[in-house]
Design a protein around this motif. Structure first.
Motif, PDB file in Angstrom:
ATOM      1  N   LEU A  10     -29.198 -24.231  47.452  1.00  0.00           N
ATOM      2  CA  LEU A  10     -29.624 -25.617  47.504  1.00  0.00           C
ATOM      3  C   LEU A  10     -28.656 -26.448  48.340  1.00  0.00           C
ATOM      4  N   ALA A  11     -29.187 -27.201  49.295  1.00  0.00           N
ATOM      5  CA  ALA A  11     -28.366 -28.151  50.046  1.00  0.00           C
ATOM      6  C   ALA A  11     -28.008 -29.312  49.121  1.00  0.00           C
ATOM      7  N   VAL A  12     -26.715 -29.558  48.929  1.00  0.00           N
ATOM      8  CA  VAL A  12     -26.265 -30.578  47.980  1.00  0.00           C
ATOM      9  C   VAL A  12     -25.284 -31.533  48.652  1.00  0.00           C
ATOM     10  N   ASP A  13     -25.263 -32.757  48.141  1.00  0.00           N
ATOM     11  CA  ASP A  13     -24.280 -33.738  48.602  1.00  0.00           C
ATOM     12  C   ASP A  13     -23.636 -34.487  47.442  1.00  0.00           C
ATOM     13  N   SER A  14     -23.870 -34.007  46.210  1.00  0.00           N
ATOM     14  CA  SER A  14     -23.252 -34.639  45.049  1.00  0.00           C
ATOM     15  C   SER A  14     -23.004 -33.610  43.958  1.00  0.00           C
ATOM     16  N   ALA A  15     -21.991 -33.881  43.127  1.00  0.00           N
ATOM     17  CA  ALA A  15     -21.696 -32.994  42.004  1.00  0.00           C
ATOM     18  C   ALA A  15     -22.823 -33.008  40.982  1.00  0.00           C
ATOM     19  N   ASP A  16     -23.524 -34.144  40.861  1.00  0.00           N
ATOM     20  CA  ASP A  16     -24.648 -34.217  39.923  1.00  0.00           C
ATOM     21  C   ASP A  16     -25.751 -33.241  40.328  1.00  0.00           C
ATOM     22  N   ALA A  17     -26.025 -33.138  41.625  1.00  0.00           N
ATOM     23  CA  ALA A  17     -27.034 -32.190  42.098  1.00  0.00           C
ATOM     24  C   ALA A  17     -26.603 -30.756  41.817  1.00  0.00           C
ATOM     25  N   VAL A  18     -25.329 -30.476  41.998  1.00  0.00           N
ATOM     26  CA  VAL A  18     -24.799 -29.141  41.700  1.00  0.00           C
ATOM     27  C   VAL A  18     -25.031 -28.801  40.238  1.00  0.00           C
ATOM     28  N   ARG A  19     -24.654 -29.719  39.352  1.00  0.00           N
ATOM     29  CA  ARG A  19     -24.767 -29.445  37.915  1.00  0.00           C
ATOM     30  C   ARG A  19     -26.221 -29.337  37.473  1.00  0.00           C
ATOM     31  N   LEU A  42     -22.431 -29.257  53.639  1.00  0.00           N
ATOM     32  CA  LEU A  42     -22.253 -29.705  55.012  1.00  0.00           C
ATOM     33  C   LEU A  42     -20.867 -30.349  55.108  1.00  0.00           C
ATOM     34  N   PRO A  43     -19.898 -29.668  55.742  1.00  0.00           N
ATOM     35  CA  PRO A  43     -18.510 -30.156  55.712  1.00  0.00           C
ATOM     36  C   PRO A  43     -18.245 -31.216  56.782  1.00  0.00           C
ATOM     37  N   GLU A  44     -18.483 -32.457  56.443  1.00  0.00           N
ATOM     38  CA  GLU A  44     -18.326 -33.533  57.404  1.00  0.00           C
ATOM     39  C   GLU A  44     -16.850 -33.834  57.639  1.00  0.00           C
ATOM     40  N   ALA A  45     -16.485 -33.943  58.910  1.00  0.00           N
ATOM     41  CA  ALA A  45     -15.091 -34.197  59.263  1.00  0.00           C
ATOM     42  C   ALA A  45     -14.620 -35.557  58.751  1.00  0.00           C
ATOM     43  N   ALA A  46     -15.537 -36.512  58.615  1.00  0.00           N
ATOM     44  CA  ALA A  46     -15.170 -37.846  58.149  1.00  0.00           C
ATOM     45  C   ALA A  46     -14.827 -37.875  56.663  1.00  0.00           C
ATOM     46  N   ALA A  47     -15.229 -36.848  55.914  1.00  0.00           N
ATOM     47  CA  ALA A  47     -14.957 -36.797  54.470  1.00  0.00           C
ATOM     48  C   ALA A  47     -14.518 -35.377  54.100  1.00  0.00           C
ATOM     49  N   PRO A  48     -13.339 -34.939  54.561  1.00  0.00           N
ATOM     50  CA  PRO A  48     -12.945 -33.535  54.393  1.00  0.00           C
ATOM     51  C   PRO A  48     -12.791 -33.092  52.948  1.00  0.00           C
ATOM     52  N   ASP A  49     -12.516 -34.017  52.040  1.00  0.00           N
ATOM     53  CA  ASP A  49     -12.321 -33.621  50.643  1.00  0.00           C
ATOM     54  C   ASP A  49     -13.633 -33.352  49.919  1.00  0.00           C
ATOM     55  N   THR A  50     -14.731 -33.826  50.474  1.00  0.00           N
ATOM     56  CA  THR A  50     -16.009 -33.700  49.771  1.00  0.00           C
ATOM     57  C   THR A  50     -16.402 -32.248  49.568  1.00  0.00           C
TER      58      THR A  50
END
Length: 285
Positions: free
Chosen positions: A258-267, A15-23
């Motif tokens: 998978l909907a993810v919001d952290s690198a730990d979830a990705v890994r 989910l590409p949030e405009a408030a955190a573009p680098d995420t």
């Protein structure tokens, strides 16, 4: 329902949030490094809190090496299919064949209309999606100037191209019976979300797709079944892997996002769950 025998693929929804573009970039790089197959971005062009999906996909594709990228799903009411076809083909060429296209008929009609888009009835949305698929495929096919005579979308002798670097697939994020039958007739894949179509509803939906495919003289196995997952469930990773393996073997779902919001979830998904699912499915097959 049968196992359609597709290779298993695993990916993420960002989910590409405009408030955190680098995420989004950081998570995409983590997914690429972890060996995942797919990366998708929701397309809500009426939401000012989100970055534009196609811009994000382009930047993410440039910052990764192996991930195949696609919108989850492209918002047709605000993205004319002729422009969308050329945009998707361009991204595929620039990435060496790492783009796919998933389409949606539209939702959130108040927001779409507020931004100058149409407010379709369900019947109109179905017709517009059907015509859009024809437009996209016509512009991806080498040949003479293309003509599509539609009510909502049309081509009147426009040259096709650019052409994708590989056979780009069209996946539909659709739910109703008419939409499911359309998938069986003309689409390359079905992309539901678990929150909208839980596992106990997959058999009936797959049956509609398969029946329509056979009537169109297609094999149901031609149609990949993808599944959007809402997040990491409670319980052990082993139990989660067994659930996904059962979805593949019993319901034919072969790509899990998978909907993810952290690198730990990705890994976790890439290194603990995906390999175990592949092992379980390979053993049963």
């Amino acid at each position: 329902m049968p196992d359609y025998g597709h290779d298993l693929q695993f990916g993420v929804i960002l989910l590409p949030e405009a408030a955190a573009p680098d995420t989004a970039i950081r998570l995409a790089e983590a997914a690429d490094a972890a060996g995942l197959d797919l990366l998708s971005v929701p397309d809500h062009p009426y939401r000012p809190d989100l970055l534009d999906a196609w811009t994000v996909l382009s930047v993410v594709a440039a910052r990764t090496e192996r991930l195949r990228v696609f919108p989850n799903v492209a918002n047709l009411p605000l993205r004319p299919p002729a422009v969308l076809a050329r945009s998707a083909a361009s991204l595929d060429l620039l990435t060496g064949g790492r783009a796919e296209l998933a389409l949606g008929a539209g939702a959130y009609w108040d927001d779409i209309a507020a931004q100058g888009g149409p407010r379709y009835t369900p019947g109109e949305a179905f017709d517009a999606l059907t015509e859009a698929i024809e437009v996209v495929r016509a512009l991806w096919t080498p040949g003479p100037p293309a003509t599509v005579s539609g009510t909502h979308h049309r081509l009147t002798g426009t040259p096709p191209g650019p052409f994708p670097a590989h056979r780009m697939e069209i996946w539909l994020g659709a739910l109703g019976p008419r939409m499911l039958r359309l998938i069986g007739r003309v689409a390359d894949g079905w992309l539901p979300s678990m929150t909208r179509i839980p596992p106990d509803r997959l058999p009936a939906a797959n049956a509609l797709i398969d029946d329509a495919a056979r009537k169109a003289r297609r094999s149901p196995a031609e149609i990949r079944r993808l599944y959007n997952l809402p997040g990491i469930p409670s319980g052990s990773t082993a139990g989660w892997a067994e659930q996904l393996a059962e979805l593949a073997l019993t319901h034919g779902m072969s790509a899990f996002l998978l909907a993810v919001d952290s690198a730990d979830a990705v890994r976790l998904f890439a290194r603990e769950v995906a390999p175990r699912v592949r092992e379980l499915v390979a053993a049963r097959r």
